[in-house]
Design a protein around this motif. Structure first.
Motif, PDB file in Angstrom:
ATOM      1  N   GLY A  22      43.472  47.302  25.290  1.00  0.00           N
ATOM      2  CA  GLY A  22      44.920  46.601  25.487  1.00  0.00           C
ATOM      3  C   GLY A  22      45.107  45.544  24.604  1.00  0.00           C
ATOM      4  N   PRO A  23      46.217  44.428  24.491  1.00  0.00           N
ATOM      5  CA  PRO A  23      46.476  43.568  23.877  1.00  0.00           C
ATOM      6  C   PRO A  23      45.115  42.708  23.325  1.00  0.00           C
ATOM      7  CG  PRO A  23      47.929  43.501  25.367  1.00  0.00           C
ATOM      8  CD  PRO A  23      47.014  44.447  25.819  1.00  0.00           C
ATOM      9  N   GLN A  24      45.038  42.372  22.196  1.00  0.00           N
ATOM     10  CA  GLN A  24      44.157  41.446  21.460  1.00  0.00           C
ATOM     11  C   GLN A  24      44.338  39.952  22.285  1.00  0.00           C
ATOM     12  OE1 GLN A  24      45.614  43.312  19.638  1.00  0.00           O
ATOM     13  NE2 GLN A  24      44.094  44.149  18.005  1.00  0.00           N
ATOM     14  N   ARG A  25      43.394  39.387  22.896  1.00  0.00           N
ATOM     15  CA  ARG A  25      43.302  38.094  23.467  1.00  0.00           C
ATOM     16  C   ARG A  25      43.712  38.280  24.885  1.00  0.00           C
ATOM     17  NH1 ARG A  25      40.132  35.933  20.963  1.00  0.00           N
ATOM     18  NH2 ARG A  25      40.566  33.848  22.233  1.00  0.00           N
ATOM     19  N   SER A  26      43.586  39.610  25.509  1.00  0.00           N
ATOM     20  CA  SER A  26      43.859  39.998  26.867  1.00  0.00           C
ATOM     21  C   SER A  26      42.698  40.035  27.655  1.00  0.00           C
ATOM     22  CB  SER A  26      44.607  41.248  27.168  1.00  0.00           C
ATOM     23  OG  SER A  26      43.886  42.241  26.651  1.00  0.00           O
ATOM     24  N   GLY A  27      41.443  39.749  27.078  1.00  0.00           N
ATOM     25  CA  GLY A  27      40.181  39.924  27.811  1.00  0.00           C
ATOM     26  C   GLY A  27      39.306  40.932  27.588  1.00  0.00           C
ATOM     27  N   THR A  28      39.588  41.710  26.560  1.00  0.00           N
ATOM     28  CA  THR A  28      39.063  43.012  26.370  1.00  0.00           C
ATOM     29  C   THR A  28      37.339  42.825  25.810  1.00  0.00           C
ATOM     30  OG1 THR A  28      39.396  42.932  24.134  1.00  0.00           O
ATOM     31  CG2 THR A  28      40.942  44.146  25.507  1.00  0.00           C
ATOM     32  N   ARG A  29      37.114  41.674  25.083  1.00  0.00           N
ATOM     33  CA  ARG A  29      35.676  41.625  24.952  1.00  0.00           C
ATOM     34  C   ARG A  29      34.910  41.088  26.119  1.00  0.00           C
ATOM     35  NH1 ARG A  29      33.576  41.562  20.053  1.00  0.00           N
ATOM     36  NH2 ARG A  29      35.700  40.876  19.207  1.00  0.00           N
ATOM     37  N   ILE A  30      35.198  40.349  26.770  1.00  0.00           N
ATOM     38  CA  ILE A  30      34.634  39.784  28.031  1.00  0.00           C
ATOM     39  C   ILE A  30      34.510  40.857  29.184  1.00  0.00           C
ATOM     40  CG2 ILE A  30      36.622  38.749  29.282  1.00  0.00           C
ATOM     41  CD1 ILE A  30      32.879  37.400  29.264  1.00  0.00           C
ATOM     42  N   THR A  31      35.636  41.719  29.207  1.00  0.00           N
ATOM     43  CA  THR A  31      35.475  42.844  30.272  1.00  0.00           C
ATOM     44  C   THR A  31      34.368  43.758  29.596  1.00  0.00           C
ATOM     45  OG1 THR A  31      37.650  42.221  30.980  1.00  0.00           O
ATOM     46  CG2 THR A  31      36.918  44.615  31.338  1.00  0.00           C
ATOM     47  N   THR A  32      34.417  43.946  28.551  1.00  0.00           N
ATOM     48  CA  THR A  32      33.589  44.919  28.044  1.00  0.00           C
ATOM     49  C   THR A  32      31.838  44.518  28.005  1.00  0.00           C
ATOM     50  OG1 THR A  32      34.938  45.734  26.164  1.00  0.00           O
ATOM     51  CG2 THR A  32      32.535  46.003  25.532  1.00  0.00           C
ATOM     52  N   ASN A  33      31.910  42.975  28.037  1.00  0.00           N
ATOM     53  CA  ASN A  33      30.461  42.453  28.221  1.00  0.00           C
ATOM     54  C   ASN A  33      30.293  42.801  29.781  1.00  0.00           C
ATOM     55  OD1 ASN A  33      29.315  41.202  25.872  1.00  0.00           O
ATOM     56  ND2 ASN A  33      31.240  40.997  25.559  1.00  0.00           N
ATOM     57  N   MET A  34      31.344  42.493  30.655  1.00  0.00           N
ATOM     58  CA  MET A  34      30.914  42.443  32.232  1.00  0.00           C
ATOM     59  C   MET A  34      30.735  43.895  32.576  1.00  0.00           C
ATOM     60  SD  MET A  34      33.972  39.986  33.533  1.00  0.00           S
ATOM     61  CE  MET A  34      33.985  38.384  33.321  1.00  0.00           C
ATOM     62  N   ILE A  35      31.315  44.757  32.009  1.00  0.00           N
ATOM     63  CA  ILE A  35      31.283  46.248  32.569  1.00  0.00           C
ATOM     64  C   ILE A  35      29.866  46.580  31.862  1.00  0.00           C
ATOM     65  CG2 ILE A  35      31.845  48.719  32.129  1.00  0.00           C
ATOM     66  CD1 ILE A  35      34.721  47.674  31.885  1.00  0.00           C
ATOM     67  N   ALA A  36      29.581  46.242  30.708  1.00  0.00           N
ATOM     68  CA  ALA A  36      28.128  46.726  30.290  1.00  0.00           C
ATOM     69  C   ALA A  36      27.272  46.162  31.017  1.00  0.00           C
ATOM     70  CB  ALA A  36      28.030  46.211  28.617  1.00  0.00           C
ATOM     71  N   GLU A  37      27.186  44.839  31.708  1.00  0.00           N
ATOM     72  CA  GLU A  37      26.160  44.083  32.236  1.00  0.00           C
ATOM     73  C   GLU A  37      25.965  44.792  33.580  1.00  0.00           C
ATOM     74  OE1 GLU A  37      23.731  40.732  33.304  1.00  0.00           O
ATOM     75  OE2 GLU A  37      24.611  41.339  31.515  1.00  0.00           O
ATOM     76  N   THR A  45      35.583  35.940  39.374  1.00  0.00           N
ATOM     77  CA  THR A  45      34.605  36.165  40.331  1.00  0.00           C
ATOM     78  C   THR A  45      33.342  36.565  39.795  1.00  0.00           C
ATOM     79  OG1 THR A  45      35.399  38.115  41.053  1.00  0.00           O
ATOM     80  CG2 THR A  45      36.149  36.185  42.196  1.00  0.00           C
ATOM     81  N   HIS A  46      33.348  37.215  38.347  1.00  0.00           N
ATOM     82  CA  HIS A  46      32.179  37.832  37.842  1.00  0.00           C
ATOM     83  C   HIS A  46      31.130  36.632  37.098  1.00  0.00           C
ATOM     84  CE1 HIS A  46      29.799  40.249  35.251  1.00  0.00           C
ATOM     85  NE2 HIS A  46      30.527  41.150  35.807  1.00  0.00           N
ATOM     86  N   PRO A  47      29.970  36.810  37.221  1.00  0.00           N
ATOM     87  CA  PRO A  47      29.144  35.778  36.973  1.00  0.00           C
ATOM     88  C   PRO A  47      29.121  35.429  35.257  1.00  0.00           C
ATOM     89  CG  PRO A  47      27.978  37.446  38.070  1.00  0.00           C
ATOM     90  CD  PRO A  47      29.365  37.808  38.006  1.00  0.00           C
ATOM     91  N   LEU A  48      29.730  36.366  34.592  1.00  0.00           N
ATOM     92  CA  LEU A  48      29.960  36.033  33.153  1.00  0.00           C
ATOM     93  C   LEU A  48      31.162  35.470  32.855  1.00  0.00           C
ATOM     94  CD1 LEU A  48      28.821  39.559  31.601  1.00  0.00           C
ATOM     95  CD2 LEU A  48      27.401  37.353  31.732  1.00  0.00           C
ATOM     96  N   TYR A  49      32.025  35.174  33.739  1.00  0.00           N
ATOM     97  CA  TYR A  49      33.312  34.484  33.474  1.00  0.00           C
ATOM     98  C   TYR A  49      32.934  33.083  33.270  1.00  0.00           C
ATOM     99  CZ  TYR A  49      38.001  32.795  33.983  1.00  0.00           C
ATOM    100  OH  TYR A  49      39.189  32.129  33.615  1.00  0.00           O
ATOM    101  N   ILE A  50      33.588  32.238  32.380  1.00  0.00           N
ATOM    102  CA  ILE A  50      33.657  31.021  31.942  1.00  0.00           C
ATOM    103  C   ILE A  50      34.924  30.463  32.131  1.00  0.00           C
ATOM    104  CG2 ILE A  50      33.013  29.289  30.271  1.00  0.00           C
ATOM    105  CD1 ILE A  50      31.127  31.365  28.943  1.00  0.00           C
TER     106      ILE A  50
END
Length: 160
Positions: free
Chosen positions: A15-30, A146-151
């Motif tokens: 998706g677009p840069q700065r749309s949450g791709t990195r945190i979502t990648t981490n959440m899914i992997a977790e 709602t995800h535990p990794l969300y800040i």
């Protein structure tokens, strides 16, 4: 939260840069206990597609996500365009031109009305890519709260 992706060994978050791709990648992997492959770790994403469970961070590859093998799950991030642009400005993100060049044919089609790469990425996703990907999923940035990794935004002041 992402259990529905467990059936896939290769999950690409784009998706677009700065749309949450990195945190979502981490959440899914977790959530799935998968390996993370960050965008700086590869040049050819196609060489990554194998039986090893992984989540691939790939905002720079959104222009080609409709060409991935049908067994690959493509997760496309949806975030308010104004929020994306604000975030890009906050960190002085300077790759808009590079991203626009990947979609130059579309920019000409719209008579240069779409000047930010996120507008073009959403246009291509909604009008072409989405219907040409077997395993596609959209994740709205706001749903991540709602995800535990969300800040929360108020606690992200130290991020650059």
């Amino acid at each position: 939260m992402f259990d529905y992706l467990k059936e896939f060994n290769n999950i690409v978050v784009t998706g677009p840069q700065r749309s949450g791709t990195r945190i979502t990648t981490n959440m899914i992997a977790e959530d799935l206990e998968y390996k993370i492959v960050d965008e700086v770790e590869y040049k050819d994403i196609f060489k990554l597609f194998d039986d090893t469970p992984k989540v691939i961070h790939a905002p720079m590859k959104s222009h080609e996500c409709h060409t991935y093998p049908k067994e690959v799950a493509v997760v496309f991030m949806i975030r308010d365009t104004e929020d994306i642009i604000t975030s890009q400005k906050r960190i002085s993100w300077s790759h808009n031109h590079t991203e626009l060049n990947k979609y130059i044919y579309l920019k000409k089609h719209y008579n240069n009305k779409l000047t930010n790469s996120c507008d073009i990425k959403y246009e291509v996703w909604n009008n072409y890519q989405k219907k040409n990907i077997t395993n596609k999923f959209e994740v709205k940035y706001k749903s991540l709260t709602t995800h535990p990794l969300y800040i929360p935004k108020k606690d992200r002041t130290e991020f650059s």
